[in-house]
Each structure stands twice: as structure tokens, then as C-alpha cells.
Write a protein that holds these residues in place. Sequence first.
Motif, PDB file in Angstrom:
ATOM      1  N   ILE A 283      28.970  47.268  29.161  1.00  0.00           N
ATOM      2  CA  ILE A 283      29.550  46.852  27.884  1.00  0.00           C
ATOM      3  C   ILE A 283      28.496  46.114  27.063  1.00  0.00           C
ATOM      4  CG2 ILE A 283      30.399  44.652  28.771  1.00  0.00           C
ATOM      5  CD1 ILE A 283      32.808  44.905  26.945  1.00  0.00           C
ATOM      6  N   SER A 284      28.609  46.259  25.768  1.00  0.00           N
ATOM      7  CA  SER A 284      27.810  45.474  24.828  1.00  0.00           C
ATOM      8  C   SER A 284      28.765  44.527  24.118  1.00  0.00           C
ATOM      9  CB  SER A 284      27.095  46.377  23.813  1.00  0.00           C
ATOM     10  OG  SER A 284      26.158  47.208  24.465  1.00  0.00           O
ATOM     11  N   LEU A 285      28.487  43.225  24.199  1.00  0.00           N
ATOM     12  CA  LEU A 285      29.418  42.212  23.731  1.00  0.00           C
ATOM     13  C   LEU A 285      28.786  41.394  22.607  1.00  0.00           C
ATOM     14  CD1 LEU A 285      32.227  40.930  24.392  1.00  0.00           C
ATOM     15  CD2 LEU A 285      31.007  39.325  25.859  1.00  0.00           C
ATOM     16  N   THR A 286      29.564  41.171  21.561  1.00  0.00           N
ATOM     17  CA  THR A 286      29.136  40.318  20.447  1.00  0.00           C
ATOM     18  C   THR A 286      30.175  39.226  20.261  1.00  0.00           C
ATOM     19  OG1 THR A 286      28.042  42.187  19.359  1.00  0.00           O
ATOM     20  CG2 THR A 286      28.526  40.246  18.015  1.00  0.00           C
ATOM     21  N   LEU A 287      29.769  37.956  20.346  1.00  0.00           N
ATOM     22  CA  LEU A 287      30.687  36.841  20.206  1.00  0.00           C
ATOM     23  C   LEU A 287      31.020  36.616  18.730  1.00  0.00           C
ATOM     24  CD1 LEU A 287      29.198  34.238  22.727  1.00  0.00           C
ATOM     25  CD2 LEU A 287      30.902  36.007  23.131  1.00  0.00           C
ATOM     26  N   ASN A 288      32.263  36.232  18.487  1.00  0.00           N
ATOM     27  CA  ASN A 288      32.742  36.009  17.119  1.00  0.00           C
ATOM     28  C   ASN A 288      32.378  34.583  16.669  1.00  0.00           C
ATOM     29  OD1 ASN A 288      34.003  36.470  14.698  1.00  0.00           O
ATOM     30  ND2 ASN A 288      36.067  36.062  15.485  1.00  0.00           N
ATOM     31  N   MET A 289      31.097  34.276  16.766  1.00  0.00           N
ATOM     32  CA  MET A 289      30.559  32.971  16.364  1.00  0.00           C
ATOM     33  C   MET A 289      29.135  33.197  15.869  1.00  0.00           C
ATOM     34  SD  MET A 289      31.790  30.794  19.738  1.00  0.00           S
ATOM     35  CE  MET A 289      31.283  29.203  19.147  1.00  0.00           C
ATOM     36  N   ASN A 290      28.680  32.320  14.987  1.00  0.00           N
ATOM     37  CA  ASN A 290      27.281  32.451  14.574  1.00  0.00           C
ATOM     38  C   ASN A 290      26.379  31.859  15.655  1.00  0.00           C
ATOM     39  OD1 ASN A 290      27.035  29.596  14.124  1.00  0.00           O
ATOM     40  ND2 ASN A 290      28.144  29.889  12.186  1.00  0.00           N
ATOM     41  N   GLU A 291      25.109  32.144  15.562  1.00  0.00           N
ATOM     42  CA  GLU A 291      24.170  31.769  16.625  1.00  0.00           C
ATOM     43  C   GLU A 291      24.069  30.258  16.795  1.00  0.00           C
ATOM     44  OE1 GLU A 291      20.467  33.650  15.964  1.00  0.00           O
ATOM     45  OE2 GLU A 291      21.234  35.682  16.264  1.00  0.00           O
ATOM     46  N   GLU A 292      24.174  29.511  15.680  1.00  0.00           N
ATOM     47  CA  GLU A 292      24.088  28.055  15.778  1.00  0.00           C
ATOM     48  C   GLU A 292      25.278  27.486  16.559  1.00  0.00           C
ATOM     49  OE1 GLU A 292      23.769  26.476  11.886  1.00  0.00           O
ATOM     50  OE2 GLU A 292      21.789  27.354  11.487  1.00  0.00           O
ATOM     51  N   GLU A 293      26.481  28.018  16.279  1.00  0.00           N
ATOM     52  CA  GLU A 293      27.670  27.545  17.002  1.00  0.00           C
ATOM     53  C   GLU A 293      27.587  27.894  18.486  1.00  0.00           C
ATOM     54  OE1 GLU A 293      31.026  27.796  13.440  1.00  0.00           O
ATOM     55  OE2 GLU A 293      30.793  29.456  14.847  1.00  0.00           O
ATOM     56  N   VAL A 294      27.083  29.104  18.765  1.00  0.00           N
ATOM     57  CA  VAL A 294      26.944  29.510  20.170  1.00  0.00           C
ATOM     58  C   VAL A 294      25.974  28.590  20.902  1.00  0.00           C
ATOM     59  CG1 VAL A 294      26.158  31.348  21.698  1.00  0.00           C
ATOM     60  CG2 VAL A 294      27.549  31.908  19.706  1.00  0.00           C
ATOM     61  N   GLU A 295      24.851  28.285  20.281  1.00  0.00           N
ATOM     62  CA  GLU A 295      23.853  27.426  20.903  1.00  0.00           C
ATOM     63  C   GLU A 295      24.380  26.006  21.083  1.00  0.00           C
ATOM     64  OE1 GLU A 295      20.456  26.269  22.740  1.00  0.00           O
ATOM     65  OE2 GLU A 295      21.019  28.324  22.175  1.00  0.00           O
ATOM     66  N   LYS A 296      25.107  25.516  20.089  1.00  0.00           N
ATOM     67  CA  LYS A 296      25.618  24.149  20.154  1.00  0.00           C
ATOM     68  C   LYS A 296      26.713  24.009  21.209  1.00  0.00           C
ATOM     69  CE  LYS A 296      27.701  20.569  17.251  1.00  0.00           C
ATOM     70  NZ  LYS A 296      28.212  20.228  15.902  1.00  0.00           N
ATOM     71  N   ARG A 297      27.590  25.017  21.275  1.00  0.00           N
ATOM     72  CA  ARG A 297      28.739  24.914  22.175  1.00  0.00           C
ATOM     73  C   ARG A 297      28.362  25.239  23.620  1.00  0.00           C
ATOM     74  NH1 ARG A 297      34.268  24.765  22.188  1.00  0.00           N
ATOM     75  NH2 ARG A 297      35.318  25.979  23.810  1.00  0.00           N
ATOM     76  N   PHE A 298      27.560  26.257  23.826  1.00  0.00           N
ATOM     77  CA  PHE A 298      27.311  26.743  25.192  1.00  0.00           C
ATOM     78  C   PHE A 298      25.937  26.369  25.729  1.00  0.00           C
ATOM     79  CE2 PHE A 298      30.315  29.855  23.278  1.00  0.00           C
ATOM     80  CZ  PHE A 298      31.415  29.536  24.050  1.00  0.00           C
TER      81      PHE A 298
END
Length: 704
Positions: A283-298
Amino acid sequence: MADTLEFNEIYQEVKGSMNDGRLRLSRQGVIFKNSKTGKVDNIQASELAEGVWRRVALGHGLKLLTKNGHVYKYDGFRESEFDKLSDFFKAHYRLELAEKDLCVKGWNWGTVRFGGQLLSFDIGEQPVFEIPLSNVSQCTTGKNEVTLEFHQNDDAEVSLMEVRFYVPPTQEDGVDPVEAFAQNVLSKADVIQATGDAICIFRELQCLTPRGRYDIRIYPTFLHLHGKTFDYKIPYTTVLRLFLLPHKDQRQMFFVISLDPPIKQGQTRYHFLILLFSKDEDISLTLNMNEEEVEKRFEGRLTKNMSGSLYEMVSRVMKALVNRKITVPGNFQGHSGAQCITCSYKASSGLLYPLERGFIYVHKPPVHIRFDEISFVNFARGTTTTRSFDFEIETKQGTQYTFSSIEREEYGKLFDFVNAKKLNIKNRGLKEGMKQSYDEYADSDEDQHDAYLERMKEEGKIREENANDSSDGSGEETDESFNPGEEDDDVAEEFDSNASASSSSGDGDSDRDEKKPAKKAKIVKDRKPRKKQLESKKGKDPNAPKRPMSAYMLWLNANREKIKSDHPGISITDLSKKAGELWKAMSKEKKEEWDRKAEDARRDYEKAMKEYSVGSKSESSKTERSKKKKKQEKQMKGKVEKKGAASKSLSSAKSPANMSESFKSKEFVSSDESSSGESKKEDSEEEGVASLPPSSEESASGSD
């Protein structure tokens, strides 16, 4: 002062249920471990904001508040432990352990205060009750009224469903006190609402429990399973553990999510969510968040765009959101090289995975057993075949799990694994090994004595010996009393039909006519003695010597009253168990004494049996003589009755012969007279032969 304090039998309040466990206070913080689920709550020392000591239902309790607003309540302390805890808090946490008692006036009006995630209803300065807002599932408003609904806990005997607060109107313009109250509750309440977009969605995943195909929508605080029939919303706070387990066929993977509390569907509870993946699915997965939010949260655990195997993507996302480690099988390898063992549990086949800190069975029903809750394990022989064995696990709470139909080739690997983990092994009921390679399997239960089994073995040996003795001695009587050959002779003598058929006439028709009544008479004759014989076998001679008892039974009869007096009120089954334990613990010298008594009793029994068998033979010979006399008398009576019957039959035979003479020509009259004269001579010479029918006489005369 000690660096740690430990308390056993402490209860944590969770949604109205009191969960027992162990509490440990150290310099680093406070740790509580749930005895039932094994879940560990860790509160860092730097996060503690307040500590309160108060009297509660189970003695005294400790309430801890953290800086982020979480509340932890622990009950079960003794009053004398307050000083020790207070000094520890001052020394290591730099907090004053305040004493606050609950208000018990019984008033139902007061002041509501919101502090962090806690709603406190106070009368004056004393709290009446407190509600953790994280337990609130719904908040609704009405005219001057606010209603709170709560998450239900299946472990609680009594659950609080809802609470209603009456909020009086105020004169302040622009502020609705009811709405303000509701907003304060909803800001901290655990209300699951699928608002906004999901972070990602996995379509049509195969789920084994609950069974079906589900779309899994990943939200920031909960997991949403959407199926054709049911929907489930699972908060991440209810996830206990994550497991990633390879299938035995090496082509599929199990992803197991352990839940507490479980998800519910009607009366069914699902403590585990089990997903099945094929290793070939990508599977190819794209998170419904921008890269800054992904980096900050995870913090680098996830990226906006990811690709790989489906099971890897699901497990990676779940690990990041739940913030828990994923458990995988350890170093165990079975006979076939797989990291699991094929077995059955509750009549369903599945796979048992030995892990580093426990066992997990998938999939129906799924079971997870931690090593720290295991009392002992047991290797038992399979009930149906010697090609397999059973693996039993008993927990400290007394729950027993039996995994059956395990191939015996897996025994060595599993035994080594259990031994390496230092689990207690307690085998029961195994007296013989499977093969030489499994000698440990057979010898491992030498330390346990089964008194009942020993007694049954002894009685079985004595019963076999008695059966052999009776077949040599008293068995002669039964052989003589029922002899099919003699009965046939008796029947022939009584009716004398066989003898006449063989000597006087050689014609086949006459033989058949004479054999038919003989068969009928034989059936009637030989049924009666068989019934008598069966009746004689059923009865048991009361004069026969009684079998001797084993050494254990002699000892038990002598000590039964003593055991009862030492343990008043003991039941029969418990008495036998206790006796087995005492017999097992007895020294060899004392056992030899009872063995000698048992041997003496056995010799006396053998001597009495010999005397009894001699006496029974003499009695049997007398009874046989009387039986023969009775038979002879019956035969004589039968012969006398047959003579009378023969004379009657001759007279009746002459009358049809005279009638037939009128229809015959003269040349046949002389031959008939000669044949009738010859038959009269035969009647006078041989008694009881004149039972021939008229047709046979005519056939005989014709042959002459």
C-alpha cells in the motif's frame, strides 16, 4: 529513609470499579501495576502537583493530582501509614500530603468547581463528591438543567448512568450559566465524536474478531471500525498492548490489539481486535496532515507519504498513535521452524505463541497469559492418542487453560522454553513416558502420589488372581451343570425319535418327519437350564472368603478416625486426598510394616480359598448325583407315558388301514397283513418305537 515504598493489596478506582494491584513509590515517581490486566500506570515525580490523604470506604485513600489535570485515586491504606507517606512526599516530591475529609452532611445543594479534569461538588470548603470528566460520555442541557452521562464499566458491580445538576438563573447579562457549565464539562469530557477528517483510512481489512471486513478510519484520539453491519469506536486510551505475529504458513500476519475495557456488541465482549494480513499486500499511504503537523505530532515516527506492506503500515501508524511498543515472538522456534505451536483450545484449532513475557493464543477465543500471573504449567498426555500431548496453564487466580492436541515433536522445544523462563512445572497423572527421548516427561511426576490409582491397581491384581483360581476350582461345577452335548443326549432318550430313525428306517422322508418334533422339543428343553445357569452365575456365594486389602487400604482403615479428629468436618474426597499426602510422606520403614500386614492377609486369603474350593467340589458332586437321579426318574416316567401313547396311535392307525383295505385289490391284502404283523413284532421288541404315521407304514409295506 528508604528510597522506595511498596504497598500490596492497594485498589485503584477506575470508572467506579476497584482494581487491585501493587503500588510503588520511588524517587522517580509513582508506579501502580494492575494485578488483573498487568497494565502499569507511571506518574513521573516532576508531574505531581498535589497529594491528598482522606478516609474512604476501604480504610484510607490517597488522591494524586498531576500538573496536566489527571487524577489518580488509590484506596486500601492503613491509618498508621500516613506518617510514613507524608515524610516520603516531603523528602522526595517536596509536597505536603494534605488531610481533607469528605463532607457527609447529606445536602444536595452546593458549589461546583472545575479543576483540571475534575468536577468537584463542594459544601463550604469540604468536597461531597468528585467526578473525573474523562468518564463523561455525553453532556446535554435543558432549561436550568445539565445532564451528564458516563462511560460504563463492565467490571463495576454498580454503575453510575447519569447525574443531573440544577443550575439556578443569574442576573448577569450575556452569560448563560447552563451553557457555561456545559462548555466546562465538554472541554475535558471524553466524548467520542467523528468530527473532522480522518488522518488516514485503511479499506476492507479482514478482521477475525469481530468477524467481517471493516474500513479502519484513524482519528487523532480514537479508532473507528466501519463495517456493513456494525460500527465500533475505540479510544486509544483503552488499548493495552499491540502484537504482530507471523502465521505458521509464513504467508500471513496477525495484528492483535488488546483492549481494556473491551468493545461491546449486545452481550458479546471483544477483548481483542485481530486483523489478518497477507504478506504480499502492499500500500501507498498519504496522511491527511501537512508535513509540519506530522513532524510536530509524531516526531519522526511517521512521514506524510509512506509505502510498504499493508501490515507494516497499519502497525506503524497504530504504534505512533497509541504510543505503545509492538510485541513480537521471541527466540522460540518449534519443531517445524515456526515461531508458534498448532493446538486446540475449547474445541477450536489455533496457534499458541510463546513470547518473551507470556503466551498468546489466536484466534478463537484469543487468550493472553502473562508469566507473572502463572502459578504453574503442566504437560499432560493427550486423552485420545499418544501422538499428542496437552499443555495446561493455571494462573494464581485459579483459572486453568488447557491447550490440547499438540504434536509430541514439539514437546522438547516447549519444555526447554518453559524451563528457561523458570516457570513452575507440575505434571499430573503421567505414569509412562511416550518414548525414550521423552524420559523427562514420564519421570517428572514422581513427587506426586496418587493414592486412588495405587488402590485400584492392587485391587485389579487381586481380582485377576481370583478369576484364575475360580476357573481352576469352582469352574468345574459350572462346566458340568451346563453341557450342551449331554442335553442333546437327554432329549434323544426322552423322545427316542433319533434312535428309531437311525436304526429302523433308512428312508429320507421318515427321517425328516421324525426330526421336526425333536427340534421343537430341544428348543423348549435347553432354554430352561440356561436361565437357571444365568441365575446361578449372577448370585454371589456369601460364604466365599473376602479379598484381602492393599497395604494402603489397611493403613487408611486404621488411621481414618485419627485423620477425621485432626481435621473436623473434612469431606470424604478431601479425606482421601489428605490420606494420600500422608501416605506419600510416610517413611519406607513404616510402609514396609503395612506391606507385611498386607502380605499376611493375602496368604490367609489364598489358604481360605483352597479350603473353600475343596468344600465346593464335594458339594457339587452331591448335587450332580441328585440331578442325575431326577433325570433318570423323569426319563422312566416319559417312557411309560410313551407306551400308552404308542398303543393309542396303533389303534388309530389300524382304523384307517381297514378303511383303505376296502379300496385295495385282493392281491395287496396279504402283503398288508404281513407288513402289519412285522410291525407288531417290532413294537414288542423295541419299546417306544410305534410312533410312525400311517403313511410311513404304507411306504414300508410297498417296499417289501
